[in-house]
Design a protein around this motif. Structure first.
Motif, PDB file in Angstrom:
ATOM      1  N   TYR A 118      -0.239  37.475 -34.459  1.00 48.55           N
ATOM      2  CA  TYR A 118       0.271  37.581 -33.164  1.00 48.55           C
ATOM      3  C   TYR A 118       1.113  36.230 -33.103  1.00 48.55           C
ATOM      4  O   TYR A 118       1.685  35.733 -32.140  1.00 48.55           O
ATOM      5  N   ASP A 119       1.646  35.632 -34.196  1.00 44.65           N
ATOM      6  CA  ASP A 119       2.473  34.486 -34.452  1.00 44.65           C
ATOM      7  C   ASP A 119       3.821  34.895 -33.563  1.00 44.65           C
ATOM      8  O   ASP A 119       4.306  34.247 -33.065  1.00 44.65           O
ATOM      9  N   TYR A 120       4.347  36.173 -33.856  1.00 42.01           N
ATOM     10  CA  TYR A 120       5.498  36.412 -33.193  1.00 42.01           C
ATOM     11  C   TYR A 120       5.385  36.368 -31.699  1.00 42.01           C
ATOM     12  O   TYR A 120       6.383  36.187 -31.072  1.00 42.01           O
ATOM     13  N   VAL A 121       4.404  36.787 -31.273  1.00 37.56           N
ATOM     14  CA  VAL A 121       4.124  37.028 -29.775  1.00 37.56           C
ATOM     15  C   VAL A 121       4.102  35.592 -29.232  1.00 37.56           C
ATOM     16  O   VAL A 121       4.904  35.263 -28.095  1.00 37.56           O
ATOM     17  N   PHE A 122       3.568  34.768 -29.837  1.00 37.26           N
ATOM     18  CA  PHE A 122       3.489  33.292 -29.502  1.00 37.26           C
ATOM     19  C   PHE A 122       4.956  32.540 -29.514  1.00 37.26           C
ATOM     20  O   PHE A 122       5.303  31.819 -28.611  1.00 37.26           O
ATOM     21  N   ALA A 123       5.583  32.971 -30.463  1.00 42.10           N
ATOM     22  CA  ALA A 123       7.072  32.307 -30.589  1.00 42.10           C
ATOM     23  C   ALA A 123       7.873  32.838 -29.454  1.00 42.10           C
ATOM     24  O   ALA A 123       8.757  32.204 -28.916  1.00 42.10           O
ATOM     25  N   ILE A 124       7.627  34.333 -29.195  1.00 39.69           N
ATOM     26  CA  ILE A 124       8.655  34.888 -28.161  1.00 39.69           C
ATOM     27  C   ILE A 124       8.217  34.030 -26.836  1.00 39.69           C
ATOM     28  O   ILE A 124       9.030  33.857 -25.899  1.00 39.69           O
ATOM     29  N   GLY A 125       6.981  34.111 -26.637  1.00 42.21           N
ATOM     30  CA  GLY A 125       6.681  33.606 -25.464  1.00 42.21           C
ATOM     31  C   GLY A 125       6.952  31.880 -25.311  1.00 42.21           C
ATOM     32  O   GLY A 125       7.123  31.586 -24.016  1.00 42.21           O
ATOM     33  N   THR A 126       6.940  31.355 -26.436  1.00 41.50           N
ATOM     34  CA  THR A 126       7.271  30.061 -26.202  1.00 41.50           C
ATOM     35  C   THR A 126       8.809  29.865 -25.905  1.00 41.50           C
ATOM     36  O   THR A 126       9.384  29.039 -25.074  1.00 41.50           O
ATOM     37  N   PHE A 127       9.706  30.747 -26.393  1.00 42.19           N
ATOM     38  CA  PHE A 127      11.057  30.912 -26.346  1.00 42.19           C
ATOM     39  C   PHE A 127      11.398  31.088 -24.463  1.00 42.19           C
ATOM     40  O   PHE A 127      12.125  30.371 -24.108  1.00 42.19           O
TER      41      PHE A 127
END
Length: 613
Positions: free
Chosen positions: A7-16
């Motif tokens: 879920y790295d992509y979810v974390f990246a989008i959430g951080t953005f």
């Protein structure tokens, strides 16, 4: 449990979206909080940016974690996710996306909304889409549910109005209604330093940040530190500030510089050099002489519609670049003047272009960037045309420079006063006419006090509103880093508070002017003594709510305090209730719109078709 690398992509989008939400918070809520100081002319926009950055970060880092806990666990119970950290990450990512999208759209169109209630509504919408309406904490929930939070929607502006009005009436009775208000303003100013210092210290010490351990101190320690700091600041202001202002305002010694404040009582006996001109304090009127060229920069021909003269029009003389052109014309082709009176849009464009012409004459990066954009307009055809691609390559560095620096040079005062010749300009002139104008010497004294109250208000905002963005981001990070949904109950890391408070400051500096230009004097007449009361009333309200871990909108508090102080003029006509009505509509509309956006996003992602493994 292991980190959820899938879920790295979810974390990246959430951080953005967490960073974007914090940026929008600075551009919207923080800009509104500082609009009072800038509108009162107690502080310049650039000074507000510097002080706002410092005190926002201090407030966020020292006391910001408590309201974050309400955002994290008070609306959607942690047990509702049934230990699925991936769904929990997605839920708070969609909440941030929905809230930041709505606030960003509103900021772009200069519509003032509450980022606090945008995020709360978005989390509620996500909760309905994820676990059902029955799992969302609609009640009081120990002061952390939606019932307690939305109670502040009506309570906070009313309480802030009461505090602001009470403080201003105290100033009015103590100073403005005296026969010699200047001396009374100078000699009573330490009392307001005492109030500001006490409130700011109390917010840090009383149940302070767990990182500092101040909430574990005994009651006598808390009382001693709070009162000691407030009284100490009061004494210091009496020793250093009062003699300095006495020399500047009462003795009118123009030779006194800012560093002479350290002379203390010796300034009372300092003799001004012979032949020295008397000091002149700034003019704190809303519309000043130097602003008329901009606010009245729309020529009479635009207002009256008289364009039949054979002579060159005022528009051509004052703003040769403002002739309207059709889409088929290039900027170098003259257009035929319209026989009809100018529209509001045309008047606004004329005033804005005249301001841009002034910016193009400046030295430095912004002047270069504005000239580059003006001298290199995009040509006909699509952007992928070879000529347009070359032009775009020249414009790109200038566009970035303008985006970063334009807000620091924006003429806030002219934009707030309204454009002459329009219903808005006439309405603001009527509102200002019902407000009593006090001597500039008195207002000058309170301009110093307002700097402290503005910093207190900014500290209060950082303490309360940082939880909006850091709460969801902390949930996303803890779920991703540990793979455990229950980890969201852990304390918020200090580095997250620092990063998002920095993002708030960037939003304030680069885009805060877009909200600030429609606030402040758009509601009622501002002056330093009024602004001091507004900011102090809002700060007290925010800190009270923050101590009970209730997220509350700083924007609503400062708006309520502004209306309360405006009503102290003794008539309803001194307040622009049209603007207040528009603000209330935007506040109410935020709840269903932000909640729907986030809920729909969550429902789509959660129920999207996929291939089974």
């Amino acid at each position: 449990m292991p980190r959820l690398q899938q879920y790295d992509y979810v974390f990246a989008i959430g951080t953005f979206f967490a960073l974007l939400d914090a940026y929008n918070n600075g551009a919207n809520d923080v800009a509104n909080a500082w609009a009072t100081s800038v509108s009162s002319r107690s502080i310049t926009y650039r000074q507000a940016m510097v002080l706002g950055t410092i005190f926002e970060m201090v407030g966020a880092i020292t006391v910001g974690a408590r309201t974050a806990d309400t955002i994290k666990n008070g609306i959607i119970p942690n047990s509702a996710f049934k230990g699925d950290a991936g769904v929990q990450m997605l839920a708070f990512t969609c909440a941030l996306a929905g809230a930041s999208t709505w606030v960003m759209w509103c900021t772009r169109h200069s519509a003032h909304v509450s980022s606090t209630y945008s995020l709360i509504s978005a989390i509620a919408g996500v909760g309905i889409a994820t676990v059902g309406a029955s799992k969302v904490q609609w009640g009081w929930n120990g002061g952390k549910g939606l019932g307690a939070i939305f109670a502040g929607l009506g309570m906070a502006p009313a309480i802030a109005a009461g505090f602001g009005a009470a403080i201003f009436m105290l100033i009015k009775v103590t100073v403005h209604m005296r026969k010699n208000p200047v001396k009374w303003a100078v000699y009573t100013s330490p009392f307001f330093f005492l109030i500001a210092g006490t409130i700011c210290t109390l917010s840090i010490v009383y149940k302070g940040s767990p990182k500092l351990g101040l909430n574990k101190k005994p009651a006598w320690y808390v009382a001693s530190v709070v009162m000691g700091t407030g009284i100490g600041l009061c004494i210091l202001s009496a020793i250093f500030f009062v003699p300095y202002v006495y020399a500047k305002v009462i003795k009118r010694d123009a030779s006194v510089k800012w560093y002479h404040v350290f002379m203390g009582p010796a300034l009372l006996y300092r003799q001004a050099p012979e032949g020295e001109a008397l000091s002149v304090v700034p003019n704190y009127a809303v519309v000043q002489e130097e602003d008329e060229d901009y606010t009245k920069g729309t020529p009479a021909t635009l207002v009256n519609g008289d364009r039949g003269s054979d002579e060159k029009t005022d528009r051509d003389l004052a703003m040769p670049e403002l002739r309207l052109v059709s889409p088929q014309q290039t900027p170098h082709m003259a257009a035929t003047p319209s026989p009809y009176p100018a529209t509001f849009k045309e008047l606004s464009a004329a005033a804005e272009e005249k301001f841009h012409a002034k910016l193009r004459q400046k030295r430095g990066p912004l002047g270069w960037a504005m000239r580059t954009l003006h001298e290199n307009p995009m040509g006909p055809g699509a952007i992928y045309e070879t000529k347009n691609m070359k032009i775009f390559a020249k414009r790109l560095p200038a566009m970035i420079t303008v985006g970063a620096l334009y807000g620091l040079h924006y003429d806030i005062h002219a934009a707030q006063s309204g454009i002459h010749g329009t219903p808005e300009g006439a309405r603001m002139e009527r509102v200002y006419s019902y407000a009593q104008k006090y001597p500039n010497e008195v207002e000058h004294t309170y301009s110093f006090v307002q700097v402290l109250t503005a910093c207190t208000a900014s500290f209060a905002h950082g303490a309360n509103d940082i939880g909006n963005s850091v709460g969801p981001w902390a949930v996303i990070y803890s779920a991703w880093n540990t793979g455990d949904a229950a980890a969201s109950k852990l304390p918020v890391p200090l580095w997250q508070l620092a990063v998002l408070s920095a993002a708030i400051s960037v939003g304030l500096i680069t885009y805060g002017y877009n909200i600030m230009k429609v606030m402040g004097n758009k509601i009622t007449y501002h002056s330093p003594s009024r602004g001091t009361s507004m900011e102090m009333g809002a700060a007290v309200t925010v800190l009270v709510f923050s101590q009970y871990s209730l997220p509350v909108s700083t924007s609503m508090c400062i708006t309520g305090a502004t209306v309360g102080v405006g009503l102290c003029n003794g008539t309803l006509k001194a307040v622009n209730f049209q603007r207040v009505g528009l603000l209330m509509i935007s506040w109410i509309a935020t709840i269903p719109i932000a909640g729907t956006i986030a809920g729909v996003l969550m429902g789509l992602f959660l129920n999207a078709p996929h291939f089974s493994s």
